[in-house]
Design a protein around this motif. Structure first.
Motif, PDB file in Angstrom:
ATOM      1  N   SER A  17       0.599  -1.139  -0.003  1.00 25.41           N
ATOM      2  CA  SER A  17      -0.196  -0.209   0.083  1.00 25.41           C
ATOM      3  C   SER A  17       1.155   1.317   0.244  1.00 25.41           C
ATOM      4  CB  SER A  17      -0.952   0.059   1.423  1.00 25.41           C
ATOM      5  OG  SER A  17       0.074  -0.055   2.815  1.00 25.41           O
ATOM      6  N   ALA A  18       2.390   1.472  -0.190  1.00 22.17           N
ATOM      7  CA  ALA A  18       3.194   2.522  -0.377  1.00 22.17           C
ATOM      8  C   ALA A  18       3.137   2.868  -1.210  1.00 22.17           C
ATOM      9  CB  ALA A  18       4.214   1.743   0.735  1.00 22.17           C
ATOM     10  N   GLY A  19       2.368   2.846  -2.210  1.00 22.45           N
ATOM     11  CA  GLY A  19       2.206   3.359  -3.694  1.00 22.45           C
ATOM     12  C   GLY A  19       3.948   3.779  -4.027  1.00 22.45           C
ATOM     13  N   GLY A  20       4.775   1.937  -4.275  1.00 18.95           N
ATOM     14  CA  GLY A  20       6.471   3.178  -4.756  1.00 18.95           C
ATOM     15  C   GLY A  20       6.876   3.544  -3.796  1.00 18.95           C
ATOM     16  N   MET A  21       7.050   4.206  -2.542  1.00 19.53           N
ATOM     17  CA  MET A  21       7.390   4.594  -2.066  1.00 19.53           C
ATOM     18  C   MET A  21       8.212   3.558  -0.346  1.00 19.53           C
ATOM     19  SD  MET A  21       4.884   8.219  -0.592  1.00 19.53           S
ATOM     20  CE  MET A  21       6.302   8.574   0.654  1.00 19.53           C
ATOM     21  N   ALA A  22       9.628   4.063  -0.539  1.00 22.43           N
ATOM     22  CA  ALA A  22       9.361   3.825   1.387  1.00 22.43           C
ATOM     23  C   ALA A  22       8.944   3.221   1.849  1.00 22.43           C
ATOM     24  CB  ALA A  22      10.955   4.618   1.032  1.00 22.43           C
ATOM     25  N   LEU A  23       8.410   2.181   2.516  1.00 26.25           N
ATOM     26  CA  LEU A  23       8.342   1.565   3.748  1.00 26.25           C
ATOM     27  C   LEU A  23       8.497   1.324   4.970  1.00 26.25           C
ATOM     28  CD1 LEU A  23       5.051   1.287   4.630  1.00 26.25           C
ATOM     29  CD2 LEU A  23       5.712  -1.187   4.671  1.00 26.25           C
ATOM     30  N   VAL A  24       8.956   2.709   5.691  1.00 25.09           N
ATOM     31  CA  VAL A  24      10.415   2.758   7.050  1.00 25.09           C
ATOM     32  C   VAL A  24       9.234   2.202   8.293  1.00 25.09           C
ATOM     33  CG1 VAL A  24      10.663   4.077   8.736  1.00 25.09           C
ATOM     34  CG2 VAL A  24      11.035   4.900   6.430  1.00 25.09           C
ATOM     35  N   GLU A  25       9.662   0.504   8.822  1.00 22.18           N
ATOM     36  CA  GLU A  25       9.397   0.307   9.405  1.00 22.18           C
ATOM     37  C   GLU A  25       9.786   0.149  11.293  1.00 22.18           C
ATOM     38  OE1 GLU A  25       7.507  -3.985   8.002  1.00 22.18           O
ATOM     39  OE2 GLU A  25       8.723  -3.537   6.346  1.00 22.18           O
ATOM     40  N   HIS A  26      10.453   0.712  11.271  1.00 21.67           N
ATOM     41  CA  HIS A  26      11.507   1.012  12.119  1.00 21.67           C
ATOM     42  C   HIS A  26      12.351   2.492  12.716  1.00 21.67           C
ATOM     43  CE1 HIS A  26      10.875  -3.220  12.975  1.00 21.67           C
ATOM     44  NE2 HIS A  26      11.632  -3.468  11.942  1.00 21.67           N
ATOM     45  N   VAL A 107       7.282  11.186   5.290  1.00 19.64           N
ATOM     46  CA  VAL A 107       8.207  12.171   4.965  1.00 19.64           C
ATOM     47  C   VAL A 107       8.371  12.522   3.881  1.00 19.64           C
ATOM     48  CG1 VAL A 107      10.532  11.664   5.936  1.00 19.64           C
ATOM     49  CG2 VAL A 107       9.167  10.330   7.315  1.00 19.64           C
ATOM     50  N   LEU A 108       8.762  13.390   4.282  1.00 19.24           N
ATOM     51  CA  LEU A 108       8.880  14.441   2.524  1.00 19.24           C
ATOM     52  C   LEU A 108       9.928  15.217   3.288  1.00 19.24           C
ATOM     53  CD1 LEU A 108       7.292  17.482   3.050  1.00 19.24           C
ATOM     54  CD2 LEU A 108       6.184  15.368   3.873  1.00 19.24           C
ATOM     55  N   THR A 109      11.396  15.433   1.332  1.00 19.74           N
ATOM     56  CA  THR A 109      11.245  17.119   1.185  1.00 19.74           C
ATOM     57  C   THR A 109      10.473  18.018   1.409  1.00 19.74           C
ATOM     58  OG1 THR A 109      12.811  16.134  -0.026  1.00 19.74           O
ATOM     59  CG2 THR A 109      13.635  15.128   1.897  1.00 19.74           C
ATOM     60  N   GLY A 110      11.360  19.398   1.247  1.00 23.53           N
ATOM     61  CA  GLY A 110      10.562  20.291   0.316  1.00 23.53           C
ATOM     62  C   GLY A 110      11.324  21.983   1.267  1.00 23.53           C
ATOM     63  N   ASP A 125       6.999  22.635  -2.796  1.00 25.88           N
ATOM     64  CA  ASP A 125       8.259  21.962  -3.799  1.00 25.88           C
ATOM     65  C   ASP A 125       8.541  20.551  -3.157  1.00 25.88           C
ATOM     66  OD1 ASP A 125       8.227  24.337  -5.305  1.00 25.88           O
ATOM     67  OD2 ASP A 125       9.889  25.284  -4.375  1.00 25.88           O
ATOM     68  N   VAL A 126       6.929  19.597  -2.077  1.00 21.01           N
ATOM     69  CA  VAL A 126       7.305  19.213  -1.782  1.00 21.01           C
ATOM     70  C   VAL A 126       7.555  17.361  -2.455  1.00 21.01           C
ATOM     71  CG1 VAL A 126       5.537  17.081  -0.447  1.00 21.01           C
ATOM     72  CG2 VAL A 126       6.041  19.724  -0.155  1.00 21.01           C
ATOM     73  N   VAL A 127       8.472  16.589  -2.193  1.00 16.87           N
ATOM     74  CA  VAL A 127       9.164  15.435  -2.350  1.00 16.87           C
ATOM     75  C   VAL A 127       8.685  14.329  -1.489  1.00 16.87           C
ATOM     76  CG1 VAL A 127      11.252  14.447  -3.559  1.00 16.87           C
ATOM     77  CG2 VAL A 127      11.143  16.345  -3.576  1.00 16.87           C
ATOM     78  N   PRO A 128       7.761  13.491  -1.342  1.00 19.07           N
ATOM     79  CA  PRO A 128       7.739  12.280  -0.766  1.00 19.07           C
ATOM     80  C   PRO A 128       8.940  11.704  -0.435  1.00 19.07           C
ATOM     81  CG  PRO A 128       5.966  12.546  -2.060  1.00 19.07           C
ATOM     82  CD  PRO A 128       6.520  13.296  -2.723  1.00 19.07           C
ATOM     83  N   MET A 129       9.457  10.767   0.831  1.00 19.48           N
ATOM     84  CA  MET A 129      10.218  10.400   0.359  1.00 19.48           C
ATOM     85  C   MET A 129       9.151   8.832   0.608  1.00 19.48           C
ATOM     86  SD  MET A 129      12.856  12.913   2.748  1.00 19.48           S
ATOM     87  CE  MET A 129      14.055  11.390   2.846  1.00 19.48           C
ATOM     88  N   ALA A 130       9.188   8.468   2.407  1.00 23.12           N
ATOM     89  CA  ALA A 130       8.420   7.468   2.469  1.00 23.12           C
ATOM     90  C   ALA A 130       7.299   7.400   3.223  1.00 23.12           C
ATOM     91  CB  ALA A 130       9.800   7.198   3.420  1.00 23.12           C
ATOM     92  N   LEU A 131       6.938   6.177   3.466  1.00 29.19           N
ATOM     93  CA  LEU A 131       5.321   6.613   4.798  1.00 29.19           C
ATOM     94  C   LEU A 131       5.756   5.379   6.016  1.00 29.19           C
ATOM     95  CD1 LEU A 131       3.062   4.751   2.408  1.00 29.19           C
ATOM     96  CD2 LEU A 131       3.085   6.847   3.128  1.00 29.19           C
ATOM     97  N   LEU A 132       5.730   5.357   6.803  1.00 31.94           N
ATOM     98  CA  LEU A 132       5.834   5.092   8.360  1.00 31.94           C
ATOM     99  C   LEU A 132       4.707   4.152   8.098  1.00 31.94           C
ATOM    100  CD1 LEU A 132       6.582   7.991  10.054  1.00 31.94           C
ATOM    101  CD2 LEU A 132       8.090   6.830   9.307  1.00 31.94           C
TER     102      LEU A 132
END
Length: 157
Positions: A17-26, A107-110, A125-132
């Protein structure tokens, strides 16, 4: 503040379900990501696709803000504890916004473009990085409780 309901109500996030984004698990994984990313932020919302318009709205006034309302994850230079404790604290500051309604933590940068009504950073100017994954918030609750005096007021001058 009772933090357990915040974790229990968070929408389950899986790698699928992370849609191609990294999934942070810890929490340690998130802390490493933050250390390597430069300015990184966490947002509790319906997710990056829902936030693609790039602005938030102030709930009390209805005003459109010039960016997304976020919480910065990098420790401040004055922070004298492990970065992991800072990241846990930052997650807990706005975790109540992630409870229910299909919201996730991501998590994002911008680029910081201002401050919101609670003095939170507003980012464009958001760049999505990961879902938690919800387990990250579970860990953050534990680290927060073990290392910080929750609800304690600052000492006087």
């Amino acid at each position: 503040m009772d933090l357990n309901p915040l974790v229990e109500q968070n929408r389950p996030v899986t790698a699928a379900s992370a849609g191609g984004m990294a999934l942070v698990e810890h929490l340690d994984e998130l802390t490493e990501l933050v250390g390597a990313a430069g300015p990184a932020y966490v947002r509790f919302s319906a997710g990056p696709e829902a936030d693609a318009q790039g602005t938030s709205r102030d709930g009390e006034s209805g005003a459109t803000l010039p960016g997304l309302s976020v919480n910065r994850l990098q420790p401040e230079p004055w922070w004298d504890r492990p970065p992991r404790v800072w990241v846990a604290r930052q997650l807990m500051q706005y975790a109540h916004l992630g409870a229910g309604d299909g919201r996730v933590a991501w998590v994002l940068t911008g680029r910081e473009v201002g401050r919101g009504p609670d003095s939170e950073p507003l980012v464009a100017d958001v760049v999505p990085m990961a879902l938690l994954a919800p387990g990250v918030l579970d860990e953050a609750v534990s680290v927060y409780r073990e290392n910080l005096a929750t609800g304690r007021l600052p000492d006087g001058p």
